[in-house]
Design a protein around this motif. Structure first.
Motif, PDB file in Angstrom:
ATOM      1  N   GLN A  21       0.995  -1.500   0.117  1.00 54.11           N
ATOM      2  CA  GLN A  21       0.110  -0.763   0.645  1.00 54.11           C
ATOM      3  C   GLN A  21       1.094   1.014   0.205  1.00 54.11           C
ATOM      4  O   GLN A  21       0.186   2.273  -0.074  1.00 54.11           O
ATOM      5  N   TRP A  22       2.113   1.061   0.010  1.00 51.28           N
ATOM      6  CA  TRP A  22       3.247   2.208   0.277  1.00 51.28           C
ATOM      7  C   TRP A  22       3.640   2.555  -0.843  1.00 51.28           C
ATOM      8  O   TRP A  22       4.533   2.736  -1.199  1.00 51.28           O
ATOM      9  N   THR A  23       3.055   3.263  -1.780  1.00 54.75           N
ATOM     10  CA  THR A  23       3.136   4.161  -2.604  1.00 54.75           C
ATOM     11  C   THR A  23       4.022   4.599  -2.921  1.00 54.75           C
ATOM     12  O   THR A  23       3.867   6.137  -2.741  1.00 54.75           O
ATOM     13  N   LEU A  29      -0.747   7.104   7.194  1.00 52.16           N
ATOM     14  CA  LEU A  29      -0.059   6.149   8.650  1.00 52.16           C
ATOM     15  C   LEU A  29      -0.757   4.555   8.723  1.00 52.16           C
ATOM     16  O   LEU A  29       0.589   3.977   8.618  1.00 52.16           O
ATOM     17  N   LYS A  30      -1.690   4.524   8.249  1.00 52.98           N
ATOM     18  CA  LYS A  30      -2.708   3.104   8.194  1.00 52.98           C
ATOM     19  C   LYS A  30      -1.617   3.088   7.048  1.00 52.98           C
ATOM     20  O   LYS A  30      -1.503   1.151   7.584  1.00 52.98           O
ATOM     21  N   GLN A  31      -1.778   2.707   5.780  1.00 52.45           N
ATOM     22  CA  GLN A  31      -0.426   2.392   4.717  1.00 52.45           C
ATOM     23  C   GLN A  31       0.920   2.561   5.188  1.00 52.45           C
ATOM     24  O   GLN A  31       1.063   1.074   4.245  1.00 52.45           O
ATOM     25  N   ILE A  32       1.122   2.765   6.291  1.00 46.79           N
ATOM     26  CA  ILE A  32       3.380   2.395   6.034  1.00 46.79           C
ATOM     27  C   ILE A  32       3.257   1.229   6.782  1.00 46.79           C
ATOM     28  O   ILE A  32       2.610   1.580   8.326  1.00 46.79           O
ATOM     29  N   GLU A  33       3.500   0.535   6.193  1.00 52.91           N
ATOM     30  CA  GLU A  33       4.597  -0.986   7.313  1.00 52.91           C
ATOM     31  C   GLU A  33       5.493  -0.782   8.129  1.00 52.91           C
ATOM     32  O   GLU A  33       6.276   0.614   7.402  1.00 52.91           O
ATOM     33  N   PRO A  34       5.768  -2.095   8.513  1.00 53.56           N
ATOM     34  CA  PRO A  34       7.215  -1.881   9.143  1.00 53.56           C
ATOM     35  C   PRO A  34       8.113  -1.979   8.379  1.00 53.56           C
ATOM     36  O   PRO A  34       7.712  -2.696   7.224  1.00 53.56           O
ATOM     37  N   PRO A  35       9.358  -1.222   8.559  1.00 53.61           N
ATOM     38  CA  PRO A  35      10.365  -1.601   7.251  1.00 53.61           C
ATOM     39  C   PRO A  35      10.822  -2.997   7.385  1.00 53.61           C
ATOM     40  O   PRO A  35      11.314  -3.270   8.291  1.00 53.61           O
TER      41      PRO A  35
END
Length: 585
Positions: A40-42, A317-323
Motif C-alpha cells: 500500500q505504500w506507493t 499512516l495506516k498504509q505505512i508498514e514496518p520496514p
C-alpha cells in the motif's frame, strides 16, 4: 506583504538533548533507496505524506527566503540540509525538503511543515542511503528554530539588514517598509518569547525532541493569554525533558500513545485528537476566544487547523508498514532468536507482557487495537515529571465540557496544563462539525457510522455522540498511572529506529543488551549505521551531535542510560541470535 491586522504566527514541536558538541557537515552524496514498507505504500502515498498540509503555519514564505543566517547564507541555499532535512525532488515548492510545504494563510503564502518532517529517517550503509518512511527523523530542529530567531532579530536591529530584507520581499516605498517592520515585529514577539524561554542549553541536537513540553509551552504560553498579544511568559518553561522521535508505523492501532502513555488512542477519532494536539505544537494557529455566553469558548476562532489534511494523514499512516531488513539474514540464527524473544522476561525474553502483539482496549470506532503496556522498567524519569506542570488558564478560565471526564469541571485560574490541553483539543474537535461542516469528517463517518443517518441533522447528532464517547478521558492525569511509566511498543521495524530507550540514550540494540553501567557514556548521533550491532555507527561523517549519557545516579536528568536491563545475562551466542531475530521483525 502582511497587513497589521494579520495574526502573529507562532510555534512549538521540539525536544531537548544533552549534547556537548554539534557537528554540521555537508552530507556525502549516496545512492538513495527506499526500504520495503508494504504494497500500500506507493510513491504516490509517499509524496502525499511528504507534503500534506495539516495546518501548521511557521513564517511568511517570502520572509523565510529573504532572511540570512549568521554566516550570510540563505535558509534554502542548501534545502535545509545543514539541519538534517532530506531532499524532496518532487516538492511542489522547489527547494523545500521532506516534511515542508507552503500553504495560504490570510492570503499570504506561508512556510508550513507536516508530520513527515519529524517522522522520516535516512540511514547510510556502504555508500547507500536507505529512506525509512515513518521512522524517527535524524534532524537538528532546535538549530533551525534558533537560526530563524537570530535572523529575524538581526533584521529588526540592523538597519542595513532590514533594508536588504525589505527589498528582497518587495517593500519598495517608505510606507511599505514601515508596514513590513510592524508586521515582522508582531510575528516576532510570540516567536521570540517562546524561543528565548524554552530552548534549552545545551541544545537538542540530532534526533531527539521534547514535544510534550513544547506543546504545553505553545498552548499555555502563546495562545490562551489575554488579547491582544495572548502571550503569558510565566507559562513557558525550558523544554529539557528530551526523548527520541517515535516511529509511527502501526501507531493508529495502539490503544495508548505518547512515551509516558497518557493519551488514549486506537481509532480515527482518537487519532484526530492526537494530531490536533500535535498541530497546536507545530505552528498551528490556535486563538480561543470567550463567547458572549458565560464560560463558553469559541475554540476555532481564526484557527488554521486543516481537518481534512489531518484525516488524510491518518489514512496514510495506516498504509505505512514496518520496514523490512534490506540485507541478508541467517535463518538458523533467526529461528534461535525467535525462541529467545518469546521466553519469559526473567530468562532474557522480550515479548511476554512487554513487546508482544496482543489485543488492546476496544475503542468506539475500532474493536481491534494493539495493547500498549505502560510500565516502569527503570529508565529515565524526567519526561514523566513534565505532566504535572501547572499554568495560568487565561481566556479558558472557567471553561469546561460537562460530559467529558477530566474536563467536566471549570478550569481554575491556575490548573494542570494537561487539562488545559485536553480542553483545547476536545473543544476544537467537538466544535468542528458546525465550524467546517460534516464533509471534513468523512473518514470518521465512514469508520464509525457504517449506516448513514437519513438527514444531515441526524448525521451531525450521531457523529457528535460518537465524538463525545470516544474523547471522554482523553488524557490520563499525573498520579493515575505508576510513576515513571512509559509505553512498550511492538518491536516491528525496531532495527531502523536507533538510538534506543525513550530518551535515545543507547546507540545500538547490542548495547541495550548490556548492563546500564557498560553502555556507552558518550556517542555520536547521525545517519551512519552499524548493521552488525544494529544501530548507530561509532563514526558519523555527516551531520551529527554528541550525546553524553548519565548513569543511574542521575535517573531524573533526562539523559540517563539507566534501566531496561532485560537480556543482559544472555550468553554471547544467544545475544547474537536475538539481534538477528530483531532484524527480521
Amino acid at each position: 506583504m502582511l497587513r497589521k491586522s494579520s495574526r502573529p504566527l507562532s510555534l512549538a514541536c521540539f525536544g531537548a538533548v544533552s549534547l556537548l558538541a554539534l557537528v554540521v557537515a555537508t552530507p556525502s552524496i549516496a545512492e538513495v533507496k527506499f526500504a520495503s514498507q508494504g504494497a500500500q505504500w506507493t510513491p504516490e502515498s509517499r509524496n502525499d505524506f511528504y507534503t500534506r498540509d495539516q495546518g501548521a503555519r511557521i513564517i511568511p514564505f517570502a520572509w523565510f527566503k529573504a532572511l540570512k543566517r549568521a554566516d550570510g547564507s540563505g535558509f534554502l541555499d542548501d534545502g535545509l540540509a545543514r539541519y538534517g532535512y532530506l531532499p524532496n525532488p518532487d516538492s511542489p515548492t522547489p527547494g523545500l525538503p521532506v516534511g515542508f510545504l507552503t500553504a495560504s494563510e490570510n492570503n499570504v503564502r506561508t512556510l508550513s511543515m507536516t508530520c513527515s518532517a519529524c517522522h522520516v529517517r535516512q540511514i547510510d550503509v556502504d555508500g547507500v542511503s536507505w529512506r525509512v518512511d515513518g521512522g524517527p527523523a535524524l534532524t537538528d530542529f532546535q538549530s533551525l528554530l534558533a537560526d530563524i530567531d537570530w535572523a529575524v532579530d538581526h533584521v529588526l536591529k540592523d538597519a542595513t539588514a532590514f533594508d536588504d530584507f525589505g527589498k528582497a520581499v518587495g517593500a519598495q516605498s517608505e510606507e511599505a517598509r514601515r508596514e513590513l517592520r510592524d508586521d515582522v515585529q508582531a510575528w516576532f514577539a510570540p516567536y521570540h518569547a517562546l524561543m528565548s524561554k524554552a530552548l534549552p542549553a545545551p541544545g537538542w541536537g540530532v534526533g531527539r525532541a521534547d514535544a510534550v513540553s513544547m506543546i504545553f509551552n505553545r498552548v499555555a504560553g502563546l495562545d490562551i493569554g489575554e488579547p491582544p498579544t495572548r502571550i503569558n511568559r510565566d507559562n513557558i518553561a525550558p523544554a529539557d525533558a528530551p526523548v527520541r522521535y517515535p516511529f509511527v508505523w502501526k501507531a493508529p492501532v495502539q490503544d495508548i500513545t505518547q512515551w509516558p502513555g497518557f493519551a488514549r488512542n486506537g481509532d480515527d477519532i482518537l487519532g484526530l485528537a492526537r494530531n490536533v494536539g500535535e498541530v497546536y505544537g507545530v505552528f498551528g494557529v490556535y486563538r480561543p476566544t470567550k463567547s458572549i455566553l458565560p464560560n463558553v469558548i469559541n475554540y476555532l476562532n481564526d484557527s488554521s487547523l486543516n481537518y481534512a489534511g489531518l484525516q488524510r494523514l491518518e489514512i496514510l499512516l495506516k498504509q505505512i508498514e514496518p520496514p523490512k531488513w534490506p540485507w541478508a539474514l541467517d535463518a538458523a540464527l533467526v529461528a534461535k532468536g525467535d525462541e529467545i524473544f518469546h521466553r519469559d522476561p526473567k530468562d532474557g525474553g522480550c515479548a511476554k507482557g512487554c513487546h508482544e502483539i496482543k489485543t488492546g482496549a476496544a475503542r468506539v470506532c475500532n474493536p481491534d487495537t494493539w495493547r500498549t503496556p505502560i510500565q516502569d522498567v527503570g529508565t529515565d524519569s524526567k519526561e514523566y515529571t513534565v505532566l504535572g506542570r501547572e499554568a495560568e488558564t487565561g481566556v479558558l478560565e472557567g471553561a469546561s465540557i460537562a460530559f467529558v471526564p477530566g474536563i467536566d469541571k471549570p478550569l481554575k485560574p491556575k490548573d494542570k496544563i494537561i487539562t488545559i490541553l485536553g480542553l483545547s483539543v476536545i473543544g476544537s474537535i467537538l466544535e468542528a462539525p458546525l465550524h467546517f461542516g460534516l464533509d471534513v469528517f468523512r473518514p470518521i463517518v465512514e469508520e464509525c457510522l457504517p449506516i448513514k443517518p437519513a438527514t444531515p441533522a441526524a448525521l451531525r447528532a450521531a457523529l457528535l455522540e460518537k465524538l463525545r464517547k470516544a474523547l471522554g478521558d482523553l488524557y490520563k492525569k499525573p498520579g493515575e498511572a505508576p510513576p515513571i511509566a512509559y509505553e512498550s511498543r511492538v518491536m516491528k521495524g525496531i532495527w531502523a529506529v536507533a538510538p534506543y530507550l525513550h530518551n535515545g540514550s543507547v546507540p545500538t540494540l547490542a548495547d541495550l543488551l548490556k548492563p546500564a553501567s557498560e553502555r556507552p557514556a558518550s556517542f555520536k548521533v547521525g545517519r551512519a549505521y552499524d548493521i552488525e550491532n544494529v544501530g548507530l555507527a561509532k563514526e558519523q561523517p555527516g551531520l551529527n551531535s554528541t550525546y553524553t549519557a548519565d548513569d543511574c545516579a542521575k535517573r531524573g536528568s533526562g539523559n540517563s542510560r539507566c534501566g531496561h536491563e532485560f537480556g543482559v545475562k544472555l550468553a554471547p551466542d544467544e545475544k547474537k541470535a536475538l539481534l538477528e531475530y530483531l532484524k527480521s521483525l
